[in-house]
Each structure stands twice: as C-alpha cells, then as structure tokens.
Design a protein around this motif. Structure first.
Motif, PDB file in Angstrom:
ATOM      1  N   HIS A  66       0.286  54.868  86.397  1.00 32.09           N
ATOM      2  CA  HIS A  66       1.236  53.573  86.045  1.00 32.09           C
ATOM      3  C   HIS A  66       2.420  53.021  87.009  1.00 32.09           C
ATOM      4  N   VAL A  67       2.913  53.922  87.753  1.00 40.96           N
ATOM      5  CA  VAL A  67       3.934  53.319  88.756  1.00 40.96           C
ATOM      6  C   VAL A  67       3.500  54.107  90.181  1.00 40.96           C
ATOM      7  N   VAL A  97      16.859  45.503  82.068  1.00 32.89           N
ATOM      8  CA  VAL A  97      15.866  45.213  83.124  1.00 32.89           C
ATOM      9  C   VAL A  97      16.385  44.740  84.365  1.00 32.89           C
ATOM     10  N   GLY A 104      12.525  47.193  85.520  1.00 35.06           N
ATOM     11  CA  GLY A 104      11.654  46.208  85.122  1.00 35.06           C
ATOM     12  C   GLY A 104      10.083  46.458  84.667  1.00 35.06           C
ATOM     13  N   GLU A 105       9.747  47.893  85.311  1.00 34.39           N
ATOM     14  CA  GLU A 105       8.415  48.377  85.255  1.00 34.39           C
ATOM     15  C   GLU A 105       8.077  48.843  83.742  1.00 34.39           C
ATOM     16  N   PRO A 107       9.075  48.260  80.301  1.00 33.17           N
ATOM     17  CA  PRO A 107       8.677  47.575  79.008  1.00 33.17           C
ATOM     18  C   PRO A 107       7.169  47.523  78.804  1.00 33.17           C
ATOM     19  N   LEU A 108       6.768  47.035  79.825  1.00 34.42           N
ATOM     20  CA  LEU A 108       5.075  46.695  79.651  1.00 34.42           C
ATOM     21  C   LEU A 108       4.432  48.147  79.772  1.00 34.42           C
ATOM     22  N   ILE A 109       4.565  49.041  80.405  1.00 30.80           N
ATOM     23  CA  ILE A 109       4.158  50.166  80.422  1.00 30.80           C
ATOM     24  C   ILE A 109       4.415  50.978  79.028  1.00 30.80           C
ATOM     25  N   GLU A 111       4.840  49.467  76.204  1.00 33.83           N
ATOM     26  CA  GLU A 111       4.399  48.456  75.164  1.00 33.83           C
ATOM     27  C   GLU A 111       2.748  48.881  75.109  1.00 33.83           C
ATOM     28  N   ARG A 112       2.064  49.006  76.265  1.00 28.05           N
ATOM     29  CA  ARG A 112       0.572  49.514  76.414  1.00 28.05           C
ATOM     30  C   ARG A 112       0.476  50.885  75.953  1.00 28.05           C
ATOM     31  N   ASN A 113       1.209  51.742  76.525  1.00 25.10           N
ATOM     32  CA  ASN A 113       0.815  53.363  76.395  1.00 25.10           C
ATOM     33  C   ASN A 113       1.558  53.788  75.265  1.00 25.10           C
ATOM     34  N   GLN A 119      11.543  48.350  70.495  1.00 27.55           N
ATOM     35  CA  GLN A 119      11.842  48.114  72.131  1.00 27.55           C
ATOM     36  C   GLN A 119      12.416  46.760  72.316  1.00 27.55           C
ATOM     37  N   ILE A 121      14.708  44.593  75.174  1.00 30.11           N
ATOM     38  CA  ILE A 121      15.001  44.387  76.532  1.00 30.11           C
ATOM     39  C   ILE A 121      16.626  43.703  76.759  1.00 30.11           C
TER      40      ILE A 121
END
Lengths: 380, 422
Positions: A66-67, A97, A104-105, A107-109, A111-113, A119, A121
């Motif tokens: 993921h990163v 963020v 900044g990495e 929230p999306l990670i 949210e998806r995983n 959550q 920001i």
C-alpha cells in the motif's frame, strides 16, 4: 513511584493490548489521532477516547502493498498495522493531511482497507501571516467538532469542551513537573522511562494518566538521587511524530551522557503550551495550535530559527551538546536540517545527527557515532 | 521476426527558444531595474500581471535543468551544502543553486544560475514547496510570503478552500508583490494574460483530440515538452503560435497517415501517472517504443486548465478567478491532485483515450503524486480490467533512476496486457 512506573511500562510495552483492553473496560469508542496536532480535547469532549497513533514494533510486511518502502517508519508501520487488522479496536481515525505528504496517504488506504466507522480529515493550516489562517483553522476545528457530534449523536457543549481542556491542561502541567524534577535530578529516571511516561499520556485516558502522574511526581519529589557529576548533559532533538527506539536512548546514557531535557515529539513537544481558556474553547484550541514554539518544521514557520531555540534550551539546561534524531524519509526535518546544522557550526555548538529507521539494521554504527561525539565534547 | 517499432517524434523544437527567452528575460530583469520573484506552486500568475517584477516558478526551473541535462551538477552542489537525498529533488535543485551562489562555486553551465530573488512566493501546494521557500529565506533573508493551497480531499471541501486561498492572496500576497515591485497589481494585465492564455488552451485542447485517434499521431512526451509555452509564454502571442503550429503538424500527420510509432502505429496505449521524468524522457521512451508501447495521457499534463471554455477573463474578481480555476471550476486541479479526485481523473482519461495499461511513476523524493497510487491501480484494475504497475525513480536525480528496474516492470505490464488480450 515504582508502581506508577511499572504501570507506564506495561501500557507502552504493548499499546495494542492496552488500548484494546481499555475499550473493553470502558465500553467507549476509541479514536486514533495521527500525530502531531489533532486536538484531542475535542474527541475527549465528545465522550470518546482519543489515542495518539504510534509506530509499531514489527517489521513492515503487508503494508508495502500500500505504501512505498521510501516512506518514513511511522507511515509504513501504521499502514502495516492497519491492513493486518492490528488496529481493529479503533472505531475512528483522524488525520491532519497537511502536516506532511505522507499523512496524505492514509485516508484512502484506510477507507478501502480498514473502513473505520468514523474518519475525519483535518487541513490545519501552517502558521503563515494574515487573519485568514486563523479563521480557516477555526472553521476546520468547528467542522471536526460537528463531525464528532454527528458520529456520536450528541452535542458537544462549550462546558464539555472546557472541562476536557482543563483535564488536558492538568496533564500538561503534571508532565511539566516531571520534566522540572528531571532537570533538577537528571539521574532520577532513565531516558527511556521519560519517553514512556509521555507516550503513556498519548495512550491512556488523561484522567487516569493524571492520577498516575500525581503518584509518580510524589515519589520523584521524595526520592533523593546521588548526582553523577561526570555525566555529560546532552539534548536530543527531532524525531518528529514518532517514538525513538529506546535502544538509542540507552546507548546515549551508557556512553556517559545524560539527558536533562529534550526537544522530541514523544517528549517535551507533546505537552508544550497550555490551552488558554478565557473565552471560546474552540478559539482557545486554535490559539494553542498557532503558537510558533517549540518550532516544528511541519508548521511553515520561517521567522523563528529552530537552531537558536534549541541552543537556548541547551544553555538553560547547562548541556554540552545536541543530538539530532532524524527519521529516515522525514522531509520536514530533513529539509530543515542543513540550516540547523549550519547554525550549530556558526555558534560553535557540538552536534551530531543520528538517522533512525523503522527497521534498525545495526545499532553498532549509531554507537560509534555517539561514542566519537561524546569523546569530542569531553567525555570518556 | 516481430515488428520493428520506431518513434516518429513531432517537431517540438519551437519550445527551446521560448524557454530560453523566459529564463533570459529573468536574467536580464535586474539590469532593467526590475525586481525578481521566485515562486513555488501556481502563484506565479500574480507577479506576471504586476509591472516591474519578473518571476520564476519552481517546477519550470526543475524541468528546464532536467531537460537540458544540467540537474546533476546542481544536485551535487546541494549535497555538498548538506542537503540529503531524502528530500524532494526540486527542493535540492533550488537549494543547490542557492549554495552555488552563496559560495561562489564554479559552475560548468552558467545557465543553471538564476538571479537571486527580491521576493519569495511560496504557494504551498505540496508541503515541500514551503520547505524550499523557508530554506532559501533562511539562507538569503529576503522578503517571503507564503500561501497555503491545500489539495481537496472531497469535492465538498472545494468552496471553503477556494475562499481561504483567495483571502490569503488578497490579504498577503498582492500587498507583498506591490511592496517589492513598487507597482500596483494590474488587473487589466491579468485579464489580458487570461484572454491570450485561454485562446492557447483552446488550441491545445484541439491537439488533445488527436490522442483519441488510433494510431495516435503524437505521444504524451511530445505534449509533455509542449506544456512549457502555457507557462513560459503565458499570455504572450508566442504561446498561441506554438500551439497553432502543433495543431497544423497533427492535422498534416493525420492527412498523410503518419503515426507516432512507425511502421503502423502503437500496439500499447499507456497511461502515465505522476511527474514526467524530465531528465530521462528519452531513456523511458527507448524502453517502451521497441515494444510498440507509448504513453498517451497523464493526470499531471492534463491538470493545466483542461476546460479553457471555463476561463473567464471578464470575471468580476479577476484575482479570485485564478483560484476558482484551481478549486471549484470543472478543471479543479486541487481535487484531481488528491487521491480520490486523482482516481476520477484517471478514469476519465482511460475512457477518453482508450488506455491499455497504466504506469504509475512514483518519485522517491516527491510524494505528492504518489499518494494512494497502489490503491488507485487496484481500484481501476477491478473496474476496467486494465493492469497497472508502479515504477519508481525521480524526475531529475539520476542517482535514483534505475533503467533496468524500469524496463523489467514495463515489460511485465506489457506481458500482462498481452495475456488479457488473449
């Protein structure tokens, strides 16, 4: 004192078990606040338990899907913990963020995983000139408060918030007192213990931590310590937003140095500056955020010199040198460091930089650097 | 024996003189009694519109150094000064140049040296843009004004962010430019820049239409170097002339059936995410082209005001208009730079330009575009069945550019595309 310390060691030795247990015990929701500037008081006032997210103690495995490997330790470790389900006790997560690009990495990670129930920001702005900065910051904090109200279904009154601020301010005062005693009797605690004291404040409900600190301070005040005059005082600086490997602190002390004070995030930076409660509590929280010192390179402050501030701290503590702890792949610190170093050279202040990685390959190199540093500043 | 693919580059040689003119004007500005501003982020438009002040912008200088092969020397100077390789190579380019000036270090190509600024304008689009401004300020001590420009994580945040940025520009940036330049910010100048720039963007968009063709008559790299006229000659007739010439070339190619890839066009149409690798454009293309692969579209080169019809030179508040274009306009550069918006934009590009596979260029030192790349690949792969890989390197720093690693990953991507085609 020993009992309090033993509790602190227990909490920080396995923060996962402690926070999960805390949730079970209190039946309250846990909100992970990514360091360094999420105003925990608002979470507390919402009847939730804010916990500062930490760097784990395992090598990163799944997280690297993921990163990238060239992100800093806490970024990779936190993502690794999250995607492996190690943080499933967290009901919510908050990220500032604009602190650095790597935050900044998340929230999306997440949210998806991970899909936390809550959550948020935050954009908390840097401390630039102009009134628009503060008014935007106030808007951000109000929006944070509103989102927590939506999450809990309960209004946060000014009185709730003021009460939480008072509890947090008390924690800051107590931690200040621990540091004062350490300055008077630096031998009273190992550096790793001091870091654990601050770290436990980030993990425990502040009410419980305040109680623990009162007990600890009582013991520290009574305890007499034999001063070791041959010890050389040094100030560690940096290590933004994450814990330092305790082994590095041990090496510093084992080489004959002693730490009377620090400029570390999991240290004096965490509890610096109280919230001045004399009006609107949200505005009071904003005012605390807008204080420029201790200088943080993530806050865009360019009219205060970090080097000058640290030298002042060093002199106040009668210390002989500075140990910069730079986290590998931490751009805010790394971008500032050349000027920090130049200031040290210009002022004739002995300084050494230790680069810290999440997965330590060898401490031998760190030891060698510190050994030569201590010899340079007059130790054995 | 397979097809022998070769690239047929478009003639973009018109860019060079435009770029040189821009930097020469900056170098000559002080002799003409003008002041100099160095800018990071998209704030350069405001000094452009103000008399008596010439301005540079950070990414433009980086692309200039990279494209001319001058980057390594400056990066070495930065390192000699104490900078570390963890930091953004654009940051190091500027601090390296500053170190060369401060220490009077010899330089093999004097073109890398720019005049020291009278004003630093930090548009904090990414956090490191602020760090670089702060570092230069600490070293030279000149007047500095910094503007926070957050990229939006949600469309709902756009109006609030737009208002915040506009307020900062009016409150601190314009007064600082006026103070240093000794001139009033000229609204009519800004409107004129917008008028001419809008025309250039409209023609540029007509050129984009040719990317939809199969085979395509040009590549993303041809367009990548053609970004320059939008910035270096913003508001000048040369910019429009450049795109008119480009359009003419493309029309001729289509008329004569000349594809960008000989002999019969591209076999793989690739999406390119992130910065363009300014110092290594040729190297990357030489990895792709023998396979018949070429880059067609990318989020970064498309962020430069993709909806020119929406640019309003007659807007009541022309200062705000620029910020509106970054935030709430359909272009919404601020949202597309973030991970959620980025995914929306990539989907749009994939559908518009019939993309076969995705290359996500992850810069080891610039994490702005890297945000969420691996998640985005996964999401898009699930939705469209299009594979993607991350390739890492750097825009400028040759110590971070491993050609073989890149070759292996690109070839793996092409094999995956083949496997899915069967």
């Amino acid at each position: 004192m020993e009992k309090a310390l033993s509790k602190i060691v227990e909490v920080t030795s396995d923060p996962y078990a402690y926070v999960a247990g805390l949730k079970d015990r209190t039946q309250k929701k846990i909100i992970g606040c990514f360091p360094m500037y999420v105003p925990e008081e608002i979470v507390h006032a919402a009847g939730l338990i804010p916990v500062v997210i930490w760097r784990g103690n395992e090598s990163v495995t799944w997280g690297h899907a993921h990163v990238p490997a060239y992100d800093c330790g806490i970024t990779r470790s936190f993502v690794d913990d999250a995607v492996r389900g190690k943080l499933s006790f967290m009901d919510g997560m908050v990220f500032h963020v604009r602190q650095c690009l790597q935050v900044g990495e998340f929230p999306l990670i997440m949210e998806r995983n991970v899909k936390p129930a809550y959550q948020k920001i935050l954009y908390l702005p840097p401390i630039y000139k102009g009134d628009s900065i503060k008014s935007f910051l106030l808007g951000d904090l109000e929006s944070f408060k509103g989102s927590l109200e939506d999450f809990t279904g309960k209004k946060i009154s000014d009185d709730n918030l003021k009460e939480s601020i008072e509890i947090y301010n008390e924690n800051r005062s107590l931690l200040e007192r621990v540091y004062e005693i350490r300055r008077e009797k630096p031998e009273i605690l190992r550096a790793r213990e001091v870091m654990q004291i601050v770290w436990s404040s980030m993990l425990m409900p502040k009410e419980d931590h305040n109680e623990l600190l009162r007990e600890l301070i009582n013991g520290m005040e009574k305890k007499s310590v034999e001063p070791k005059k041959d010890r050389i005082k040094v100030i560690p600086v940096g290590c933004l937003c994450q814990t330092l490997q305790f082994d590095i602190l041990d090496i510093i002390e084992d080489l004959g140095m002693i730490i009377p004070d620090d400029d570390l995030y999991v240290g004096s930076r965490y509890f610096a500056n109280k919230v001045k409660l004399n009006g609107d509590p949200i505005e009071a929280l904003a005012d605390r955020y807008l204080v420029k010192t201790p200088l943080c390179p993530t806050k865009g402050v360019w009219d205060v010199d970090w080097g000058v501030e640290v030298i002042k701290q060093m002199k106040e503590n009668d210390a002989k040198g500075i140990i910069s702890i730079r986290v590998k792949y931490c751009p805010p610190h790394t971008c500032y460091y050349p000027d920090f170093k130049s200031k040290m050279v210009e002022e004739g202040v002995p300084e050494v930089m230790i680069e810290m990685e999440h997965e330590i390959i060898s401490l031998e190199g760190v030891k060698t650097r510190l050994q030569s540093f201590v010899e340079t500043i007059g130790g054995v | 024996m397979g097809t022998e693919y070769k690239i047929n580059k478009l003639d973009t040689s018109g860019v060079g003189p435009l770029v040189d003119r821009h930097w020469n004007e900056l170098r000559e500005a002080k002799d003409k009694g003008m002041k100099i501003a160095w800018c990071s982020g998209p704030m350069f438009i405001y000094p452009y519109a103000t008399p008596n002040i010439a301005s540079h912008f950070m990414a433009g200088y980086a692309a200039y150094c990279g494209g001319r092969g001058m980057g390594d020397e400056v990066l070495e100077a930065a390192e000699r000064f104490g900078e570390m390789r963890d930091t953004c190579s654009y940051h190091r380019l500027h601090t390296g140049m500053a170190a060369m000036i401060m220490n009077d270090w010899p330089v093999s190509n004097p073109q890398v040296i720019l005049p020291t600024p009278d004003l630093l304008i930090g548009g904090r689009f990414c956090t490191e843009m602020s760090h670089y401004m702060e570092a230069i300020h600490r070293r030279f001590g000149m007047k500095t004004v910094t503007i926070e420009l957050p990229s939006a994580r949600s469309r709902d945040d756009l109006p609030r962010l737009e208002k915040f940025v506009t307020n900062q520009v009016k409150e601190t940036l314009i007064p600082a430019i006026e103070e240093v330049s000794g001139s009033k910010f000229d609204e009519e100048n800004m409107r004129n820049i917008f008028r001419s720039w809008k025309e250039a963007c409209i023609i540029r968009n007509k050129c984009w239409e040719f990317f939809k063709r199969k085979p395509t008559p040009w590549t993303l790299w041809d367009y990548g170097v053609s970004i320059a006229p939008i910035f270096y000659a913003m508001g000048k007739p040369e910019s429009l002339e450049y795109y008119q010439d480009l359009l003419k070339q493309l029309e001729e190619r289509v008329e004569k059936n000349i594809p960008a890839v000989h002999p019969d066009g591209e076999k793989y149409r690739l999406y390119w995410d992130g910065w363009l690798p300014w110092s290594f454009l040729g190297k990357v293309l030489r990895i792709m082209v023998p396979h018949g692969a070429i880059p067609i579209a990318g989020r970064y080169p498309w962020e430069f005001f993709s909806h020119p019809d929406d640019i309003d030179p007659e807007a009541d508040d022309i200062i705000h208009e620029w910020i509106r274009l970054i935030y709430t306009s359909p272009n919404t550069l601020s949202y597309y730079d973030g991970p959620w918006g980025g995914q929306d934009k990539i989907e749009e590009l994939i559908e518009t330009y019939s993309i076969d596979g995705m290359l996500f260029f992850s810069s080891k030192t610039c994490r702005m575009w890297n945000l969420g790349q691996q998640e985005i690949i996964d999401n898009i792969e699930k939705k469209y069945g299009i594979p993607g890989v991350v390739i890492d390197g750097d825009m400028i720093d040759s110590t971070m550019f491993a050609e073989d690693q890149m070759r292996t990953r690109i070839e793996a991507l092409l094999e995956t595309i083949d496997a899915r085609r069967k």
